[in-house]
Design an enzyme around this catalytic site. Structure first.
Site, mmCIF file in Angstrom:
data_model
loop_
_atom_site.group_PDB
_atom_site.id
_atom_site.type_symbol
_atom_site.label_atom_id
_atom_site.label_comp_id
_atom_site.label_asym_id
_atom_site.label_seq_id
_atom_site.Cartn_x
_atom_site.Cartn_y
_atom_site.Cartn_z
ATOM 1 N N ARG A 30 0.805 -1.223 0.000
ATOM 2 C CA ARG A 30 0.000 0.000 0.000
ATOM 3 C C ARG A 30 0.838 1.274 0.000
ATOM 4 O O ARG A 30 0.326 2.360 -0.238
ATOM 5 C CB ARG A 30 -0.961 -0.014 1.204
ATOM 6 N N LYS A 368 32.015 26.542 1.564
ATOM 7 C CA LYS A 368 32.281 25.100 1.602
ATOM 8 C C LYS A 368 33.712 24.894 2.046
ATOM 9 O O LYS A 368 34.596 25.604 1.552
ATOM 10 C CB LYS A 368 32.071 24.502 0.206
ATOM 11 N N TYR A 383 31.249 33.533 -2.982
ATOM 12 C CA TYR A 383 31.482 32.102 -2.826
ATOM 13 C C TYR A 383 32.836 31.899 -2.150
ATOM 14 O O TYR A 383 33.862 32.363 -2.655
ATOM 15 C CB TYR A 383 31.471 31.379 -4.187
#
Ligand code: UD1
Ligand code: CA
Length: 504
Positions: A30, A368, A383
């Site tokens: 299901r 980063k 950045y």
């Protein structure tokens, strides 16, 4: 026959079992999913993960998980979240009773009480399991079943009690009479039973029912017929026992789980401005006097310290937010946000980002592998990748740390108290020394010594009259000519018509 008992969720205590058996081989048809049902996530764990976590405090010597449908995925997941657990394959899904028999056959020397639990019971709590096990031991029962009184029993096994109130049988809905269907006490699919008695009874159950399956629940009737003591524990919170068979139920269970987490946090002193739009995984932690603004998600091992304000509209995954930091409209993955740091609005902090005390990451900034020192700022449109930035340094707007040469990533180091100009490119590997400045628009390709001013851009050259000559008749040329006329007039002391402002 043992009279019913009501569980107290806070009562844990040293309850224990010899083994935990999780039934998780079913198709989960299901769900309409290529992912096995028990692997669907909610609140920071898979369904299976929640069940194992609820059983974990029992400290069982053996944990057996019956796998079948999608078994390689389930085995892989299990190896990651519970490497000590033993997956046992049920080749054909012939019912929950058959699954239990297959599990016990895999641990032939096992004796004593065994906890059996359906793999699709993600709201089950450790305290509820402990109470079931404890009652089983105290009453000396052969089998004790966890039950609940629910408003919508449809689809679930009903608990049949005798005149003395003792549990006599479980009847599946498809096999129940109208009278039995009216019963609101249901089988949670969580049992404690003596291993030997189970082996004997499981060997005797048939598949003579509507679904043609070997029902585990038939064990109960068999034991009662033998005169073995069988008991039931009614869960204090019926939510604990709710299964999950389709995506709508998954969403409902997720909501319930989240409500529980937020209730606990608010009781402990966390401000949750909008519980409807705030989602916190069971694995995340938030200290008192932190504030969660609307649209906040705290996922995985995220930790938010006291006095921090997170949100609105912020997702933190495996991220640490230290005391007094603010994180506004940000998406952060495996980042460490130091004390009193300001992040956002609209910031993207990627793995390896570490921000020192009072650092600032402003609007439209991505980072980063970036170690950014105390008090340093990257305020606008930048950045910062693969970088170390010292303390008290300011990075100009629209700066790019050019870390990738198309093949390999390289590192940029910027010292303490540096002032880098707007629109800089730091072409890594490169180092800018302590206290150095760089001019706006510079492409920095060589190291800058401490205290130096680096200018790395073409000098400006103005070609006079170029617009009049090369773009005659344009609005630009007309504006330039008008400006020249005004300049001439003022040089000669004449007054000219006042300049018109911008066209509307
Ligand atoms: C089961 C109970 C029902 C109870 C409900 C609670 C039975 C017969 N019925 O119903 O009384 O109210 O749980 O949610 O047990 N499984 C296997 N192998 C199989 C079949 C099932 O491992 O061959 C596993 C499933 O993965 C699942 C569990 O056993 O975790 C229960 O099976 P499921 O088909 O979901 O039973 P329900 O109809 O939900
Ligand atoms: Ca089920």
């Amino acid at each position: 026959m043992i009279a019913q008992e009501t569980s107290v969720p806070d009562a844990a205590g040293g309850a224990t079992v010899a083994a935990v058996v999780v039934l998780a081989a079913g198709q989960g048809t299901r769900m309409r999913s290529s992912t096995p049902k028990v692997l669907h996530p909610l609140g920071g764990r898979s369904m299976l993960g929640h069940v194992l976590a609820a059983a974990e405090p029992l400290g069982a010597e053996a944990t057996v998980v019956v796998v079948g449908a999608g078994r390689s995925a389930v085995e892989e997941h299990l190896a990651r979240i519970a490497p000590g657990a033993l997956p046992v394959v049920q080749e054909e899904q012939r019912g929950s009773g058959h699954a239990a028999a297959v599990a016990l056959a895999a641990v032939p020397d096992l004796e004593g009480p065994v906890l059996l639990v359906n793999g699709d019971a993600p709201l089950l709590r450790a305290a509820t399991v402990a109470e079931l096990v404890d009652t089983h031991r105290r009453t000396g029962s052969t089998l004790t079943v966890l039950t609940a009184e629910v408003d919508a029993p449809t689809g679930l096994g009903r608990i049949i009690r005798g005149a003395d109130g003792g549990v006599q049988a479980i009847v599946e809905e498809s096999d129940a009479t109208d009278e039995q269907r009216a019963i609101r006490e249901i089988n949670a699919g969580v049992y404690v039973a003596d291993a030997d008695a189970l082996r004997r009874s499981l060997a005797r159950i048939g598949a003579d029912n509507e679904q043609g399956e070997q029902y585990f629940t038939d064990v109960l009737g068999l034991l009662v017929a033998e005169g073995a003591p069988v008991g039931g524990v009614i869960a204090a919170d019926p939510d604990d026992v709710l299964g999950c068979n389709d995506r709508r139920e998954l969403a409902a269970r997720r909501r319930t789980l989240n409500d529980r987490v937020l209730d606990d946090l608010m009781r402990a002193g966390v401000t949750v401005v909008d519980p409807q739009t705030t989602w916190v995984d069971v694995t995340a932690t938030v200290e008192p006097d932190a504030v969660l603004e609307p649209g906040t998600q705290l996922l995985g091992t995220t930790r938010v310290a006291t006095g921090a304000v997170v949100g609105p509209d912020t997702t933190l995954v495996d991220t640490e937010v230290e005391e007094g930091a603010t994180v506004v409209r940000a998406h952060c993955l495996q980042a460490v946000i130091g004390p009193a740091v300001a992040v956002g609005p609209f910031a993207y902090l990627r793995p390896g980002t570490r921000l020192g005390t009072k650092a600032k990451i402003g609007a439209f900034v991505e980072t980063k592998n970036a170690d950014i020192g105390a008090g340093s700022k990257v305020p606008h449109l930048s950045y910062v990748g693969d970088a170390t930035i010292g303390q008290g340094t300011n990075i100009g707007a629209a700066t790019v740390f050019v870390n990738y040469d198309g093949v390999a990533k390289h590192h940029t180091t910027i010292g303490d108290h540096a002032r880098t100009g707007a629109d800089n490119m730091f072409v890594a590997p490169v180092t800018v020394g302590d206290g150095a400045y760089t001019a706006a628009g510079s492409v920095i390709t060589s190291d800058v010594p401490p205290g130096a001013m680096a200018i790395a851009r073409a000098p400006q050259r103005n070609v006079g009259g170029w617009v009049r000559r090369r773009r005659p008749g344009t609005p630009a040329a007309e504006a330039a000519e008008a400006a020249e006329r005004r300049a001439e007039a003022s040089a000669e002391g004449r007054s000219e018509a006042p300049r018109t402002d911008h066209e509307q």
